[in-house]
Every structure is written in C-alpha cells, then in structure tokens.
Design a protein around this motif. Structure first.
Motif, PDB file in Angstrom:
ATOM      1  N   PRO A   1      10.913 -18.580  65.819  1.00  0.00           N
ATOM      2  CA  PRO A   1      10.049 -17.967  66.837  1.00  0.00           C
ATOM      3  C   PRO A   1       9.002 -17.066  66.196  1.00  0.00           C
ATOM      4  O   PRO A   1       9.232 -16.485  65.139  1.00  0.00           O
ATOM      5  N   MET A   2       7.876 -16.935  66.865  1.00  0.00           N
ATOM      6  CA  MET A   2       6.797 -16.128  66.316  1.00  0.00           C
ATOM      7  C   MET A   2       7.211 -14.654  66.185  1.00  0.00           C
ATOM      8  O   MET A   2       6.858 -13.984  65.237  1.00  0.00           O
ATOM      9  N   ASN A   3       7.957 -14.136  67.176  1.00  0.00           N
ATOM     10  CA  ASN A   3       8.375 -12.742  67.159  1.00  0.00           C
ATOM     11  C   ASN A   3       9.891 -12.648  66.998  1.00  0.00           C
ATOM     12  O   ASN A   3      10.589 -12.037  67.820  1.00  0.00           O
ATOM     13  N   ASP A   4      10.419 -13.276  65.959  1.00  0.00           N
ATOM     14  CA  ASP A   4      11.846 -13.264  65.704  1.00  0.00           C
ATOM     15  C   ASP A   4      12.264 -11.908  65.135  1.00  0.00           C
ATOM     16  O   ASP A   4      11.830 -11.507  64.065  1.00  0.00           O
ATOM     17  N   THR A   5      13.123 -11.188  65.897  1.00  0.00           N
ATOM     18  CA  THR A   5      13.583  -9.865  65.465  1.00  0.00           C
ATOM     19  C   THR A   5      15.052  -9.860  65.065  1.00  0.00           C
ATOM     20  O   THR A   5      15.635  -8.794  64.907  1.00  0.00           O
ATOM     21  N   SER A   6      15.656 -11.033  64.924  1.00  0.00           N
ATOM     22  CA  SER A   6      17.068 -11.096  64.539  1.00  0.00           C
ATOM     23  C   SER A   6      17.227 -10.575  63.114  1.00  0.00           C
ATOM     24  O   SER A   6      16.344 -10.760  62.273  1.00  0.00           O
ATOM     25  N   PRO A   7      18.358  -9.899  62.823  1.00  0.00           N
ATOM     26  CA  PRO A   7      18.554  -9.333  61.482  1.00  0.00           C
ATOM     27  C   PRO A   7      18.640 -10.407  60.418  1.00  0.00           C
ATOM     28  O   PRO A   7      19.193 -11.489  60.643  1.00  0.00           O
ATOM     29  N   LEU A   8      18.078 -10.114  59.253  1.00  0.00           N
ATOM     30  CA  LEU A   8      18.118 -11.055  58.146  1.00  0.00           C
ATOM     31  C   LEU A   8      19.489 -11.028  57.479  1.00  0.00           C
ATOM     32  O   LEU A   8      20.139  -9.984  57.436  1.00  0.00           O
ATOM     33  N   PRO A   9      19.970 -12.169  56.981  1.00  0.00           N
ATOM     34  CA  PRO A   9      21.262 -12.173  56.297  1.00  0.00           C
ATOM     35  C   PRO A   9      21.214 -11.340  55.018  1.00  0.00           C
ATOM     36  O   PRO A   9      20.167 -11.191  54.408  1.00  0.00           O
ATOM     37  N   ALA A  10      22.372 -10.782  54.652  1.00  0.00           N
ATOM     38  CA  ALA A  10      22.447  -9.964  53.441  1.00  0.00           C
ATOM     39  C   ALA A  10      22.160 -10.808  52.210  1.00  0.00           C
ATOM     40  O   ALA A  10      22.572 -11.968  52.130  1.00  0.00           O
ATOM     41  N   LYS A  11      21.449 -10.254  51.247  1.00  0.00           N
ATOM     42  CA  LYS A  11      21.079 -10.953  50.028  1.00  0.00           C
ATOM     43  C   LYS A  11      21.730 -10.300  48.817  1.00  0.00           C
ATOM     44  O   LYS A  11      22.000  -9.093  48.813  1.00  0.00           O
ATOM     45  N   VAL A  12      21.964 -11.096  47.783  1.00  0.00           N
ATOM     46  CA  VAL A  12      22.543 -10.570  46.557  1.00  0.00           C
ATOM     47  C   VAL A  12      21.502  -9.754  45.785  1.00  0.00           C
ATOM     48  O   VAL A  12      21.802  -8.695  45.238  1.00  0.00           O
ATOM     49  N   CYS A  13      20.280 -10.268  45.735  1.00  0.00           N
ATOM     50  CA  CYS A  13      19.192  -9.610  45.004  1.00  0.00           C
ATOM     51  C   CYS A  13      18.236  -8.991  46.024  1.00  0.00           C
ATOM     52  O   CYS A  13      17.582  -9.716  46.776  1.00  0.00           O
ATOM     53  N   VAL A  14      18.181  -7.665  46.033  1.00  0.00           N
ATOM     54  CA  VAL A  14      17.433  -6.950  47.069  1.00  0.00           C
ATOM     55  C   VAL A  14      16.279  -6.171  46.441  1.00  0.00           C
ATOM     56  O   VAL A  14      16.456  -5.477  45.433  1.00  0.00           O
TER      57      VAL A  14
ATOM     58  N   PRO B   1      13.207 -21.917  45.151  1.00  0.00           N
ATOM     59  CA  PRO B   1      14.157 -21.905  46.272  1.00  0.00           C
ATOM     60  C   PRO B   1      15.360 -21.001  46.032  1.00  0.00           C
ATOM     61  O   PRO B   1      15.901 -20.424  46.983  1.00  0.00           O
ATOM     62  N   ALA B   2      15.788 -20.862  44.770  1.00  0.00           N
ATOM     63  CA  ALA B   2      16.933 -19.994  44.480  1.00  0.00           C
ATOM     64  C   ALA B   2      16.595 -18.535  44.766  1.00  0.00           C
ATOM     65  O   ALA B   2      17.397 -17.798  45.363  1.00  0.00           O
ATOM     66  N   LEU B   3      15.411 -18.092  44.352  1.00  0.00           N
ATOM     67  CA  LEU B   3      15.004 -16.719  44.639  1.00  0.00           C
ATOM     68  C   LEU B   3      14.818 -16.500  46.142  1.00  0.00           C
ATOM     69  O   LEU B   3      15.133 -15.422  46.662  1.00  0.00           O
ATOM     70  N   ALA B   4      14.301 -17.508  46.826  1.00  0.00           N
ATOM     71  CA  ALA B   4      14.137 -17.398  48.279  1.00  0.00           C
ATOM     72  C   ALA B   4      15.492 -17.298  48.978  1.00  0.00           C
ATOM     73  O   ALA B   4      15.624 -16.611  50.005  1.00  0.00           O
ATOM     74  N   TYR B   5      16.520 -17.959  48.411  1.00  0.00           N
ATOM     75  CA  TYR B   5      17.845 -17.961  49.028  1.00  0.00           C
ATOM     76  C   TYR B   5      18.635 -16.696  48.697  1.00  0.00           C
ATOM     77  O   TYR B   5      19.270 -16.101  49.567  1.00  0.00           O
ATOM     78  N   PHE B   6      18.591 -16.268  47.438  1.00  0.00           N
ATOM     79  CA  PHE B   6      19.437 -15.163  46.991  1.00  0.00           C
ATOM     80  C   PHE B   6      18.768 -13.789  47.093  1.00  0.00           C
ATOM     81  O   PHE B   6      19.430 -12.771  46.900  1.00  0.00           O
ATOM     82  N   SER B   7      17.466 -13.740  47.362  1.00  0.00           N
ATOM     83  CA  SER B   7      16.769 -12.453  47.410  1.00  0.00           C
ATOM     84  C   SER B   7      15.973 -12.320  48.699  1.00  0.00           C
ATOM     85  O   SER B   7      15.768 -13.290  49.427  1.00  0.00           O
ATOM     86  N   ASN B   8      15.522 -11.096  48.952  1.00  0.00           N
ATOM     87  CA  ASN B   8      14.670 -10.848  50.115  1.00  0.00           C
ATOM     88  C   ASN B   8      13.193 -10.779  49.722  1.00  0.00           C
ATOM     89  O   ASN B   8      12.367 -10.268  50.471  1.00  0.00           O
ATOM     90  N   ALA B   9      12.865 -11.268  48.514  1.00  0.00           N
ATOM     91  CA  ALA B   9      11.478 -11.267  48.045  1.00  0.00           C
ATOM     92  C   ALA B   9      10.639 -12.258  48.845  1.00  0.00           C
ATOM     93  O   ALA B   9      11.136 -13.294  49.304  1.00  0.00           O
ATOM     94  N   LYS B  10       9.383 -11.939  49.008  1.00  0.00           N
ATOM     95  CA  LYS B  10       8.456 -12.836  49.699  1.00  0.00           C
ATOM     96  C   LYS B  10       7.822 -13.787  48.692  1.00  0.00           C
ATOM     97  O   LYS B  10       7.873 -13.570  47.488  1.00  0.00           O
ATOM     98  N   MET B  11       7.183 -14.831  49.215  1.00  0.00           N
ATOM     99  CA  MET B  11       6.646 -15.868  48.343  1.00  0.00           C
ATOM    100  C   MET B  11       5.558 -15.333  47.419  1.00  0.00           C
ATOM    101  O   MET B  11       5.383 -15.853  46.316  1.00  0.00           O
ATOM    102  N   ASP B  12       4.821 -14.307  47.833  1.00  0.00           N
ATOM    103  CA  ASP B  12       3.765 -13.785  46.954  1.00  0.00           C
ATOM    104  C   ASP B  12       4.351 -13.047  45.757  1.00  0.00           C
ATOM    105  O   ASP B  12       3.630 -12.752  44.791  1.00  0.00           O
ATOM    106  N   ASN B  13       5.665 -12.717  45.785  1.00  0.00           N
ATOM    107  CA  ASN B  13       6.368 -12.209  44.612  1.00  0.00           C
ATOM    108  C   ASN B  13       7.097 -13.322  43.878  1.00  0.00           C
ATOM    109  O   ASN B  13       7.151 -13.336  42.641  1.00  0.00           O
ATOM    110  N   ILE B  14       7.672 -14.257  44.643  1.00  0.00           N
ATOM    111  CA  ILE B  14       8.503 -15.309  44.055  1.00  0.00           C
ATOM    112  C   ILE B  14       7.683 -16.250  43.184  1.00  0.00           C
ATOM    113  O   ILE B  14       8.082 -16.593  42.067  1.00  0.00           O
ATOM    114  N   VAL B  15       6.528 -16.693  43.687  1.00  0.00           N
ATOM    115  CA  VAL B  15       5.735 -17.685  42.953  1.00  0.00           C
ATOM    116  C   VAL B  15       5.265 -17.163  41.598  1.00  0.00           C
ATOM    117  O   VAL B  15       5.491 -17.799  40.567  1.00  0.00           O
TER     118      VAL B  15
END
Length: 264
Positions: free
Chosen positions: A122-135, A177-191
């Motif tokens: 959803p465009m305005n999804d406010t559900s909590p994000l799952p916990a990540k190992v790398c924060v 994809p591993a960083l996207a799965y295990f961390s809360n980093a955004k793509m502008d950091n991951i790439v």
C-alpha cells in the motif's frame, strides 16, 4: 563493435542495479567475443571490478557507502574467492555452464518477485517493519555493530566471494538482496556498498588470475574500458528511471541469456 556495445550495456546495468553487471558480463564475453566460461570469468571480473570502483568513487562523495560493512564483507570474500577460482580448474565446463544458467534463472526470479512485492505494498503502509540483524542507526546512518552483525556481513561476503571466483560474477546478485533482507538499509546505501565489495573482492581474484598467467587482448581491454564508461552513465541516470521498470527488464534479459546458455 561487440566489445564497445556489450561493455557499455554491462556498465549501465551495474550502475543501475549494483548487482547486474557481473551476471551478464560473462555470457556477454562468451557470446560476443567467443570465450569459454573459464576464459571469460577473469576478464569479466576486471571489467566489473574496475567499473564498480568508478561507481564507489562517485558514491563516496555523497556519503552513501557503508565502508566498514563493505570492508568486512570484502575480507571474507577475499578469503573464499581464490577457493572458487581454484575450483574452476577442476570443474567440468559443462556443469559450470549449467550452474551459471541456474544462477541466472534464480536472479531473474528474485528480480521479478521483488517488483511484484513493491507494487503490492500500500502507498501509506504503516505496519511495523520486521526486526533485522543488521541495523542502521537512525541518527548516524551507520551500522550498529554487534557480533551478530559482523557474522552476518562476513557470511554474505564469503558466499559472494566464492561465486565471484567460481563463475566470474561480481557477487552483487548475492550482496544486494542479502543486505535488503538482513538489514534496514535503503537501496541508495545498499547499491554503492555492494559496488565497493565487488571492487575489493574482484581485485583479490584478479591478482590470483594474473598469477596463473592471465593475458588480455586488445578487444578485451576495449570491453573493460567501455564497461567503466557505462557505469558512469548508469549512476547518473539511475535516479531518473523507476526501479521496477529496470528490474523487470533485467529479469527478462537474464532469462533469455540463461535459455541461450542452456541451448548451447
């Protein structure tokens, strides 16, 4: 013409996704320049590693690279990449080709699934994000280092490094994809972080390849140079292209290349 056009396309792909250059560089060299997989792998690594370095230098100015995380992954990858390169001297090229085609299919499936997942949110999804190992710290924007964080990042780097040596791919298809799965980093950091790991691990593997007598021809050097040029263009136009559009196109290309590779 083949060396120039293929180099520009590979660099553009790497600049846009941080993960797509190496996975396409090897089949591009096989089909376009007539190399076998063991011959194409080190050339692809030089091209992808050099192009990734260009992308990293661009991103460092903006402070987007998580260089400590990249260093941990690169050290682990630098240990396992020579093992993958060593394995190529004993593996049957027939099975290496099949393995590469399977990897292409898996990458295409992941890319396509990712675009469907993005569209279903959803465009305005406010559900909590799952916990990540790398924060990442919300204040500094850097990773909060724990033992679990270090082990996870080292594991990602080790797996990516082995496939870098084995198949001559940059490892970004694992790192992103591993960083996207295990961390809360955004793509502008991951790439850009993925690009730094690719550059460092590729350098380790290339040094090992040169020590085994690697020689590069003029068309191959032209391919490498154009890949670096394509990277610059990819990083410049990346903010202007919708990610789902490029990801779906990349998934289709990977599928076509995998089918052609299996047909051969």
């Amino acid at each position: 013409m083949w060396a120039v056009s293929l180099g520009l396309i590979i660099g553009l792909s790497l600049g846009l996704t941080g993960a797509g250059g190496g996975i396409l560089a090897v089949p591009a060299l096989m089909f376009g320049l007539g190399l076998t997989l063991p011959q194409a792998a080190p050339i692809a690594l030089i091209a992808v590693g050099a192009a990734a370095l260009v992308g990293v230098l661009q991103a460092l100015r903006d402070g987007k690279v998580r260089y400590k995380a990249a260093a941990v992954m690169a050290v682990a990858g630098g240990i396992t990449s020579p093992l993958g390169l060593w394995a190529t001297h004993f593996a049957d090229p027939y099975w290496l080709n099949i393995c590469f085609a399977v990897v292409l299919f898996l990458v295409a499936l992941r890319m396509w699934h990712q675009t469907r997942k993005q569209q279903s949110l959803p465009m305005n999804d406010t559900s909590p994000l799952p916990a990540k190992v790398c924060v990442l710290s919300p204040t500094s924007g850097k990773f909060i280092w724990t033992l679990a964080t270090a082990i996870t990042l080292a594991g990602i780097g080790a797996v990516a490094g082995f496939f870098t040596g084995l198949l001559g791919i940059g490892g970004g298809f694992i790192i992103v994809p591993a960083l996207a799965y295990f961390s809360n980093a955004k793509m502008d950091n991951i790439v850009p972080t993925s690009l730094m790991v690719i550059a460092l691990v590729s350098a380790t593997t290339v040094v090992s390849a040169f020590s085994h007598g690697l020689a590069i021809t003029a068309p191959q050097w032209l391919f490498i140079s154009c890949t670096m040029l394509g990277m610059v263009g990819g990083r410049l136009i990346a903010p202007r292209i919708p990610a789902p559009l490029w990801q779906r196109l990349f998934a289709v290309v990977c599928t076509i290349v995998a089918v052609v590779l299996l047909a051969r």
